[in-house]
Write a protein that holds these residues in place. Structure first.
Motif, short mmCIF file in Angstrom:
data_model
loop_
_atom_site.label_atom_id
_atom_site.label_comp_id
_atom_site.label_asym_id
_atom_site.label_seq_id
_atom_site.Cartn_x
_atom_site.Cartn_y
_atom_site.Cartn_z
N HIS A 165 -10.18 -2.50 1.09
CA HIS A 165 -8.94 -1.72 1.08
C HIS A 165 -8.07 -2.11 -0.10
O HIS A 165 -8.03 -3.27 -0.50
N LEU A 166 -7.34 -1.13 -0.59
CA LEU A 166 -6.29 -1.40 -1.58
C LEU A 166 -5.00 -0.79 -1.03
O LEU A 166 -5.00 0.35 -0.55
N VAL B 253 0.91 3.50 -1.39
CA VAL B 253 -0.27 4.36 -1.44
C VAL B 253 -1.49 3.48 -1.19
O VAL B 253 -1.47 2.28 -1.46
N THR B 254 -2.54 4.07 -0.60
CA THR B 254 -3.76 3.29 -0.37
C THR B 254 -4.88 3.79 -1.28
O THR B 254 -4.84 4.93 -1.76
N GLY B 255 -5.87 2.94 -1.50
CA GLY B 255 -6.99 3.31 -2.37
C GLY B 255 -8.24 2.56 -1.98
O GLY B 255 -8.26 1.85 -0.96
N PRO B 256 -9.30 2.70 -2.76
CA PRO B 256 -10.60 2.09 -2.42
C PRO B 256 -10.58 0.57 -2.61
O PRO B 256 -9.86 0.06 -3.47
N VAL C 181 -8.84 3.43 -11.44
CA VAL C 181 -8.33 3.61 -10.08
C VAL C 181 -6.83 3.31 -10.05
O VAL C 181 -6.03 4.08 -9.51
N LEU C 182 -6.46 2.17 -10.65
CA LEU C 182 -5.04 1.79 -10.66
C LEU C 182 -4.22 2.85 -11.40
O LEU C 182 -3.17 3.31 -10.90
N ALA C 183 -4.69 3.26 -12.58
CA ALA C 183 -3.94 4.23 -13.40
C ALA C 183 -3.69 5.52 -12.62
O ALA C 183 -2.57 6.06 -12.63
N SER C 184 -4.73 6.00 -11.94
CA SER C 184 -4.56 7.29 -11.26
C SER C 184 -3.62 7.16 -10.05
O SER C 184 -2.88 8.10 -9.74
N LEU C 185 -3.65 6.00 -9.40
CA LEU C 185 -2.78 5.84 -8.23
C LEU C 185 -1.31 5.66 -8.62
O LEU C 185 -0.41 6.09 -7.90
#
Lengths: 315, 315
Positions: free
Chosen positions: A15-16, A31-34, A46-50
């Protein structure tokens, strides 16, 4: 509303969770991410898009990340800081990357009381945060427990992490639930039958000197005898495991350490169960939310990083 | 060469081993077949096809079976005999089926020292066999250990099984090896690195009062620190588990029981490891091959069944 100051992230294996924070570390958005294992190595993308929506509104923001993102499966390796570790040691060992716009908090290593190497990553930030949220934690000798997949028992003294030892309590629960014949229920209950949980805990504590191994088969046998349903067996297993973790840890530590209130840092459900096991053993516990502790720890590291002239320059 | 007397079989969950025996129980031939979980309920057909070559030569032969074939996933349920259980109780509770040409040996149940229900099935026959193979086992208070997926510690007195307790040592090893992050090696080594096995065992015994939970993470941490290879970590895990099983069991039992030689019944590899752990704890062990014990037990039950007038009549 104050402006945004930085992005704080706890980037674990699966999880992120990213927070947009003001300069003081208060969360404005999240916000959460992969997880780190799921990014395919594309951490920067991933970081840039979030954070893109936040950057659109607030401009460029530095990011501070903790967790497995700093491990061998992560973005960049942030080498473990050996114990005893003071907060400033952790801050000094943060790894700057991406032109100094991203920092990664390192994990901790120690030689534990079994003379075995031990490691944690992500929990160091929660420990720093818990000490901020519970002022008394930073003074004198204190015991913290961070229950989870790999539970950590942490001895701190005057804000310095002296030693810790791990117990794969959550992992053992999951592999036994999902892959053993001890629990026949392949559900998603996570041991949520509180009466059966308490029964497992109480039964373990009747023979606390026994090894966990000699109590586990009960999860199956009590189903065969009709004493437990398959769902209850899962909660009973959770009770046995947490009782073994808690009682075993208390026995390893001097009374002078365990007599003071013990700080539990983690999810509401888990800290609730650990608090019950500590109460059962006559100990006092106070509970700190794991996500809040992460955020408070990241904010603290950010403040200290910002106050270091050379790091300020890098931002 | 003497004629064939009966067919003896240990029909477990995943394996069937059938022996063609003479009237005294000596094996003349053997064959393997599918486990109880793999027959699709066609027990009679599987047995008939496997013994057909023997019947062609020797004519109709009665069969005596033990193991999971008598459980709820088996051919017919042979209800557990409660402890204390004498050999004649076990023989009396054998279930006749297929017109009395097939008998199934029942398992045993007890309320163990944790006041928990406990069960075994298949091991009762090995216990009877071991007592036959090692005459001294039938006299006085004796401790047997049958290591395996679910290890059994058995207290017998004058040939009567008084009590037993289980430890899912083998199952825990397998699920941790195959499904946890503690051992990263998904090999087929079964912990065969004897130096690492001994190290895990020795390290556990340095802190025998500790709970197993607080030693398991070492399997991972010692890989991270470079002290163990992934393959060695598997053997180290085996050492920790068997040390916890053996030391924990010894601590549960009075010295008067554990001071006499302890009888280990099982595979050569497992009884060898358990003997090492017992020696480490200053105890004497003697080892009995598990398959030989099964066969001797089945032969003994066959003799007793044959001597019962009504059962002889059924054959």
């Amino acid at each position: 509303m104050s402006g945004a100051g930085f992005v704080a992230g706890d980037w674990g294996t699966s999880h992120l969770r990213l927070f947009l924070c003001d300069a003081e570390g208060a969360a404005l958005d999240s916000v959460t991410g992969p997880g780190a294992a799921e990014t395919g190595g594309r951490f920067a993308d991933v970081l840039a898009s979030l954070v893109a929506p936040w950057q659109e509104r607030y401009g460029a923001l530095p990011a501070l990340l903790c967790g497995m993102v700093g491990s061998s499966i992560g973005w960049a390796q942030a080498p473990y800081v050996p114990c005893p570790a003071k907060p400033e040691h952790i801050v000094d060992a943060c790894v700057a990357l991406h032109g100094g716009t991203v920092h990664i908090v390192p994990g901790l290593s120690c030689r534990n009381r079994f003379n075995a190497p031990d490691f944690l990553r992500g929990e160091e930030t929660q420990i720093l945060g818990a000490m901020k949220l519970v002022a008394s934690l930073g003074q004198g000798l204190q015991l913290l427990c961070l229950p989870g997949t790999h539970s950590k028992w942490v001895l701190a003294e005057d804000g310095c992490v002296r030693e810790f030892f791990s117990a794969p309590t959550g992992e053992l629960f999951a592999v036994l639930r999902d892959h053993s014949v001890l629990v026949c229920n392949r559900g998603t209950h996570d041991g949520a039958d509180s009466a059966a949980f308490r029964k497992g805990m109480a039964h373990f504590n009747e023979f606390p000197q026994a090894q966990l191994l000699h109590r586990l088969f009960e999860c199956r046998a009590r189903q065969l005898s009709g004493e437990l349903t398959a769902q209850a067996a899962e909660a009973y297993l959770s009770g046995l495991l947490i009782a073994s973790d808690v009682h075993g840890a208390l026995r390893l530590l001097p009374e002078s350490v365990t007599a003071s209130p013990i700080c539990l840092v983690g999810s509401s459900e888990l800290t609730h169960r650990y608090a019950a096991a500590l109460t059962f053993n006559g100990r006092e516990a106070h509970r700190v939310d794991g996500a809040a502790a992460s955020l408070a720890g990241l904010a603290q590291v950010h403040r200290r990083l910002s106050s270091l002239p050379e790091v300020t320059h890098e931002f």
